[in-house]
Design an enzyme around this catalytic site. Structure first.
Site, PDB file in Angstrom:
ATOM      1  CG  HIS A  59      -1.778   1.254   1.242  1.00 55.25           C
ATOM      2  ND1 HIS A  59      -2.790   1.424   0.408  1.00 55.25           N
ATOM      3  CD2 HIS A  59      -1.702   2.153   2.148  1.00 55.25           C
ATOM      4  CE1 HIS A  59      -3.217   2.850   0.732  1.00 55.25           C
ATOM      5  NE2 HIS A  59      -2.686   3.131   1.811  1.00 55.25           N
ATOM      6  CG  ASP A  61      -0.233   6.130   2.024  1.00 52.18           C
ATOM      7  OD1 ASP A  61      -1.475   6.109   1.723  1.00 52.18           O
ATOM      8  OD2 ASP A  61       0.238   5.522   3.287  1.00 52.18           O
ATOM      9  CG  ASP A 183      -5.079   3.691   4.388  1.00 52.23           C
ATOM     10  OD1 ASP A 183      -5.425   3.593   5.458  1.00 52.23           O
ATOM     11  OD2 ASP A 183      -4.166   4.570   4.070  1.00 52.23           O
ATOM     12  CG  HIS A 437      -5.995   7.576   1.129  1.00 52.51           C
ATOM     13  ND1 HIS A 437      -5.653   6.628  -0.114  1.00 52.51           N
ATOM     14  CD2 HIS A 437      -5.183   6.914   2.105  1.00 52.51           C
ATOM     15  CE1 HIS A 437      -4.634   5.856   0.484  1.00 52.51           C
ATOM     16  NE2 HIS A 437      -4.612   6.000   1.790  1.00 52.51           N
TER      17      HIS A 437
END
Lengths: 972, 972
Positions: A59, A61, A183, A437
């Site tokens: 994951h 970001d 997330d 996000h």
């Protein structure tokens, strides 16, 4: 309700070739892919056993504690150890070592950065991995967008950029089949709708309210079908939705990344601590426990987490062993089968289970607000970093209204013209990154927020060159163009200059309707409220600009030197004229307090009592017996439900001229507001200014404005989802589960992307916002919106900084200004006002200036429109953007919900052939055109022979439908 | 002094085939290697430029904060992130990606663990990398041994295991050409001598005294020739020695491992923070600065550190870029050339420079003690963990004396016989691991120290099976054999048992001379001093056992039941008989204090005043104005030079019988001593017991014993180097540089591996120790030895624990017991005593028991020796060990230094043909036989035709020479 066709056929564009409708793609209808990828590349399962799908994933970001480029390169590892370039290097290496291994990749912003630095050999290798389904893209947008604070237009754009890259690079096997929002902090229904319309087969996420999760686990309802639109005809917006078992982490004890400390599998009996039996036994227990809270004999385990797989060998080496040793137990009677898998392979098995039995429940509401514990509501980020949220929104406007449009109108000259080389890509990518996000959500570190803003600013710079090039080409004038980017805070060096002389002002619009705008420009100087800029006055006048075009005005100085004092009448402090009214609206003020007291719609003859003031909640510092949770970038937790009033009264001043009536309210040195009523507007504008929020008392403050009305709202209010469909919200209630309310304020906050309203039988008060904000209706008839937050503590969700925006530029704290637009209507027709109004706010006009008068013999048209005629009111021109040298991307949408409006909530047909664009078109379709186009272009069809029949180019849009086209354009 | 041949030719072994002398291999005489590896595989340099040799490497401690197997697997990453399995996986992968890349690997204990789990394909791949010189082994021992606390016999063994594995696996291309001790905390001359004799071409290390380093940098003397023996004829022990520029780390700012945070090279101009120019410019500066402190136009940079390269991609990707971008600058006139290199490639260039000019200075002393700052002397670890140091030493003894010997004598039966399957490998590897510089050094965490001990205990267990098998085979008796491993603390369940009845005691010896031993065994019970065991008496009697053989004794119980009280006379507290004397020695005690007062050698009629007592230094807790350094596992820093006396007087008790005279001294509840004078011994034995060291006063304590004598030592004392040659030490002085003394005690401490002495013209008092300890001569005539340390603080060198040994087994703190053996001689003949004495202490006899009387008709010889005759006194049988089913490894050494002894410091010749081993021999040679054998075996020669000529089998040893042979053995 979809049966009735609109009577008028509007034809803004020319030459429809063909068009495929947007539809939700059932699993069984996967479009043709090479036989080795996609669902065909899934490993065999064992039908009689519990099949455990191990999904290796990372994951990544697109900015959070570090900037996106710092994450990509692995710079600033002192902040966080994370380097995406190495992740992709390593994963590819490890996939090659064992054809059984699988990996999914999500964030195309990163993949793109990596890909373009790879050798041709490596690119071929990766293509083969993709073709064989060993490397699979999921989600595939440029980023994994935030769901609470994004506008759907920007989300669609960022998905498009990512998917297009995958399509261009990998063809059909690069196509993501599942959406993957593991997330984001709560989930918007509009996101699910967009994903369904893009043709995703399923959607997985990790975070939902802990109470919701708990009862879903008990009832095995963690997998469902989300019906994500109340307007689109099922199953268009139906999307299989799965909740992952451990957020997006591996089961406890089975994290083998370099960032974890779990024991590796030690299978050499000659060495100490041989642990194969122990690991296998623990795993079997974990799998059996997990199977108890899911319905099928398939379970998924996400084997990875934030920025994992930088050294993929650690993961795969141990997963290989796990699979081998666990499956070896089958000879001893174990009925658990472990396999490398992907979300789509897991989905395929659920789909097969589904064929035999309608297993999965339906969900129609959304997943806001998100709480992970009783006092831990993630409702602060709805408002966090309000200035960034606004900058993101106006950057979107600038990209859509001006930059994309000028690129289409200017053709190649726009990108390389008399003002040099410019582009729209910089802004597109900056906007795409900003949807992440931890970007527009406001949950990043300060230096990362600065980076997002810098990227957007670079986008503006590039766009400005492009716009200047196009305008120079269209007008024949290459006079330097001034953009005055800081008009939002009433600063413009050009017009403030004492040498300012006659100038030309250009007003650009994108919306496919005409309306009025008020443009503040200076005479010799521009008034600046508060302490920014040096000007003392402003010039206000009405302009009118055509859709997808511009108007040109000349401004001349009649008298040099400082202007006379108070050109407009200003009332003394004690309010003289307590009633303001114009053609459409009347507003009254309480003469004792200086606050608003009522609002009337003069057309409909309705009036509500309406008072408004500013308050703050004392942010929790965690010193509380119930919970140590502090208010922070993510979490809104007031220390109590008490609101602290900033001032019971406002000092006021009034201004009036032929264009506007203003009441200026001062509540404190750090809170003020201008109430504006325009001559020809149905909307009351409240321009608020908040900041620097004082913290000398060591209290974090969450500043709200609250409207208290006579509307009998019965605990219900409404908020939009990503700027599109509107959801009903009820106090202390969730539609699909029984809520135990533990935070009476924060637990009733919802994201407001573009509007919120309260209503009763008779009156609907709608507030349209200029950015995403959080808000709620804590008392009947009341609507509050959080405007600004300044906090002294981190909320322990990883960002590691209090949300306390201050810097060299604003050392005493950030000042934020914004607008709330109020309309009062009968509920049945309220959408007729707020739908176009909200689009108006999202897509603002741009004003630019050139010095000097236009030459008298100029061939420049003073007005220009890219559309042959305005689009019908129900149709919104969502996207018009250059796709490649030959193609223009066009998205049309029906901007009304089915229940919105008797007048507008009807199917409407437009004809694409009628357009001012001097071109021929080839039209392809799909909301996210990359994959659709890949399919279509491979069998590109010739122009229809029946050129003479205009009905070929007709497109019918039903409420909330979005249709996408690629237009082939040739300059006339 | 080497010219005179010994007159007697001793012939213990049979059938010399051929033998190659040990020699230091000049760089130009590299033995044949495949043309693609070794020095031929080095990258081209640029002669006119400054060549920067980048050496990618990892430093993998064979245990430290984690155990060796935890490090290998990457378990307990919560303690320290480190997983060697992944390092090797990753490095191999990355080497394959670019043939220019290089890597060196060091610790064969890890490489072996990895190798045996690899597939045949992977093994072939690695072989190719080794054959092409892309993966190069350096050092190559099982571990990187400690230099201060190891005994040369164990160091030679551990190097042999590692090098043999490399040779067996990779052949000539696996041969390490440089020794590489980048981390040990000071450097012993004997280590350099051993390396030189093993044929290493050079030696690199990282740590030396900061003052020494400083002046060497100023004078560009960081590279030198170390003449590592005062006895061996140059250049046998001459070794090129280089000091690495940054310890073993990369230059600051250029660490690209996942464990580092330095900025990666960001070379995509489209992304933010492009930093190529910045990195290149910084690198050029660093290189130029480094070049100023070295002599040639070549410099080396160690690109790696502790457990780095777990994700080698990070390093190599950035190094590739660094090389590319730095060398690109050459077109703009840069004269710096960067290349992937190895220590041997760097060495080759230095050698070439050396050809034209005798650049490098000579060094003859050693690098002890090591200080990295004014108050930071790493002299504590000389004593740290005294119990582990002792256990390592007796394990060595057990391996050498019994296990290896029984394996040779027993043949295959030893490994699989009537007692099951046993081996010597477990002990060999445990011992090899224990030589690591955080193992026997005592600088590991407690749980790791426990692991080293457990490994040794496993070694004992395996050896005991092997020994039992052999003895059963040799004797025809398979009676269960009891080893009583805890005789060191006078515990033996068998002999303590009340059912104890007649038993057989076996005494095994290895030393090639006969001498007396005193064996404490119980009658029905065994006396235990302090609180361990339950026995109250002991049986003392003399035994005699032949070299490399055993003697058998029967012990019968004459009377059952508790023995009579005080079987020996015990004196009252006030000492009656203050003089103890026997045939060779006399010792007196001060009747007032109970302390020793003098020692006399009755043969030479010399007497010295000698008092001895116990003291402690108060360990610094860092609360000091000069420095915050605390005393810890590594560092000895007394809070002041004051010694605190434990007791000015000792309570004493005396014991005397026909074998021994004992004076038992009690100084405090935690310090006692037994002074023993044996009837036929020239040595006074002091058996001290210290512990649990009290820390209730919150003061860490470093316990010493100090001998104060009348010897006029003039600030000079002597210590051995790794148990072999002796170096002179002078107070507040270093032989090759001007010392600024900042720690008057700790800065005068040196490692004592086996002995230390002080002397004047007439008298030499030698103390032989039973383990490695630290010591010094702080006052003239005085010699102090640190016995035990119990500390309350970590010394901030990484171990992260105070050295405070306590556990469930000894909750109040560790009790340690040991022996110091004193001899007084004229200096000229002192070595005649201390040389054999020290070997005697290192290679102790083993005692085992079987219950029941020997059967009267047994064919078992009561005495057995593996040697046909004893070796001459100057010759020490260093190693005898099974090499493979056909071959026995034999090492002979001359155990005297050239200056030691008029009598013994002469060349001596032995004939290998005369031996009790029932075999024929094929003899190959080299100190580290793996590589020598690889070379020799490839051209194995037939047996000499001249079998009748015994001179073919003669081997002449000069002082301090070690000669290695492989003997082919066939049972008669």
């Amino acid at each position: 309700m979809f049966s009735k066709m609109a009577t008028t056929v509007h034809t803004p564009f020319v030459l429809l070739l063909f068009q495929i409708g947007v539809f939700s793609l059932p699993v069984s209808q996967t479009p043709q892919e090479s036989p080795t990828c996609g669902y065909k590349s899934c490993h065999a399962i064992k039908p009689g056993m519990l099949n455990v799908h191990l999904v290796p994933h990372t994951h990544d970001d697109v900015g959070w504690l570090k900037t996106v480029d710092q994450y990509f390169y692995g710079a600033r590892n002192d902040i966080q150890h994370a380097g995406v370039q190495y992740i992709l290097d390593s994963v590819v290496d490890q996939l090659l070592k064992n054809p059984d291994r699988r990996f999914i990749y999500v964030e195309t912003a990163f993949f793109y950065r990596w890909w373009k630095r790879q050798s041709g050999d490596m690119q071929d290798t990766v293509k083969q991995l993709v073709d064989e389904g060993r490397l699979e893209f999921v989600n595939g947008g440029w980023c994994m967008s935030d769901e609470a604070t994004t506008h759907y237009s920007a989300v669609v754009d960022q998905m498009t950029i990512g998917l297009r890259f995958l399509n261009d690079t990998f063809g059909p096997c690069g196509r993501p089949r599942v959406a993957w929002h593991i997330d984001p902090f709560g989930h918007a229904r509009e996101h699910a709708s967009v994903f369904a319309q893009m043709g995703y087969d399923g959607f997985f996420f990790g975070r939902l309210d802990y109470q919701d999760r708990s009862r879903r686990k008990a009832s095995r309802e963690q997998e469902m079908v989300w019906r994500a639109s109340e307007s689109l005809v099922p199953p268009v917006a139906d999307l299989f939705t799965g909740i992952l078992p451990n957020g997006y982490n591996p089961p406890e004890g089975f994290c083998w990344d370099q960032l974890c400390d779990d024991p590796p599998i030690r299978d050499d009996p000659d060495l100490e601590d041989y642990n194969v039996e122990d690991v296998v036994s623990k795993f079997l227990t974990v799998a059996q426990e997990q199977a108890k809270v899911y319905k099928t004999n398939h379970i998924i385990m996400t084997m990875g987490s934030d920025f994992q797989y930088e050294n993929a060998n650690l993961w795969y080496k141990n997963l290989d062993k796990l699979i081998r040793y666990v499956n070896q137990k089958q000879v001893n009677g174990s009925n658990i089968h472990v396999l490398y898998s992907t979300p789509s392979c897991y989905l395929q098995e659920l789909h097969r289970a589904n064929l035999s039995c309608p297993y999965f429940p339906m969900r129609i509401d959304d997943f806001f607000p998100y709480a992970d514990a009783a006092h831990d509501f993630w409702t602060g980020y709805f408002t966090s970093r309000p200035a960034l949220k606004r900058y993101e929104r106006i950057s979107n406007s600038y990209l859509q209204v001006i930059c994309n449009q000028m690129e289409v109108l200017g053709g190649p000259t726009s990108r390389n013209g008399s003002f040099g080389v410019g582009n729209s890509d910089t802004m597109k990518k900056a906007m795409a990154v900003a949807q992440h996000h931890d970007a527009v959500s406001g949950t990043e570190k300060q230096h990362v927020a600065d980076d997002y803003a810098r990227r957007l600013a670079n986008g503006w710079t590039q766009c400005q060159v492009l716009v200047s090039n196009t305008l120079a080409a269209l007008s024949g004038s290459s006079a330097p163009r001034v953009y005055c980017e800081h008009l939002n805070i009433s600063v413009c060096p050009l017009t403030e200059s004492s040498t300012f002389d006659p100038e030309v002002m250009w007003v650009f619009r994108r919306l496919c309707s005409t309306s009025l705008q008020v443009v503040p420009v200076s005479q010799a100087t521009v008034v600046v409220r508060r302490d920014r800029g040096y000007a003392v006055n402003e010039l206000l006048f009405q302009v009118r600009a055509p859709p997808m075009g511009y108007s040109t005005y000349s401004v001349s100085l009649l008298q040099k030197g400082p202007p006379p004092a108070s050109p407009f009448p200003r009332a003394p402090k004690d309010i003289q004229n307590k009633v303001r009214a114009w053609r459409f609206l009347k507003v009254t003020f309480d003469p004792e307090t200086g606050l608003l007291s009522s609002l009337s719609n003069l057309e409909t003859q309705q009036t509500v009592r309406l008072s408004q003031n500013f308050y703050w909640y004392n942010a929790s510092d965690g010193n509380n017996k119930d919970s140590k949770q502090m208010s922070g970038a993510y979490i809104f937790r007031p220390n109590s439900s008490t609101t602290f009033i900033i001032s019971k009264t406002a000092k006021i001043e009034t201004v009036q001229n032929s264009v506007v009536q203003e009441v200026r309210q001062w509540f404190s040195p750090w809170v003020s507001q201008v109430v504006r009523l325009y001559a020809d507007s149905r909307v009351l504008e409240l321009e608020w200014t908040v900041g620097p929020v004082p913290i000398g008392d060591n209290m974090g403050k969450e500043v709200i404005t609250r409207f208290d009305t006579s509307i009998n709202s019965s605990g219900i209010f409404y908020t939009d989802s990503n700027g599109r469909e509107v959801l009903q919200r009820r106090k202390d209630y969730r539609p699909t589960w029984t809520l135990t309310q533990t935070e009476p304020v924060a637990g009733n906050y919802y994201p407001i992307n573009s509007r919120a309203y309260i209503k009763d039988e008779k009156d609907q008060l709608t507030v349209v916002t200029d950015r995403s904000q959080g808000g709620g209706s804590i008392q009947d008839g009341s609507l509050e919106i959080m405007l600004h937050r300044r906090l002294l503590h981190d909320d322990v969700r990883g960002v590691g900084e209090p949300l306390n925006e201050a810097s060299d530029l604003y050392p005493e704290g950030l000042v934020v200004r914004g607008r709330l637009l109020l309309s009062l209507n009968p509920p049945a027709v309220a959408a007729n006002t707020h739908r176009p109004l909200a689009q108006e706010v999202v897509l603002q006009p741009l004003i630019t200036f050139t010095e000097g008068l236009l030459p008298p013999n100029t061939s420049l048209p003073l007005d220009f429109s890219g559309l042959q005629t305005a689009l019908p009111p129900a149709v919104h021109l969502l996207t018009v953007s250059q796709w490649d040298p030959d193609l223009v991307l066009l998205r049309l949408e029906h901007q009304y919900e089915a229940r919105d409006s008797k007048e507008h909530s009807q199917p409407v047909t437009v004809n694409l052939q009628v357009s001012p664009l001097p071109s021929t078109f080839i039209l392809l379709t799909g909301l996210s055109p990359s994959y659709r186009c890949a399919v279509c272009l491979s069998g590109e069809k010739p122009l229809p022979k029946t050129k003479g029949d205009p009905s070929v180019w007709e497109v019918t849009l039903k409420p909330m439908e979005i249709r996408t086209f690629l237009l082939r354009v040739r300059l006339r």
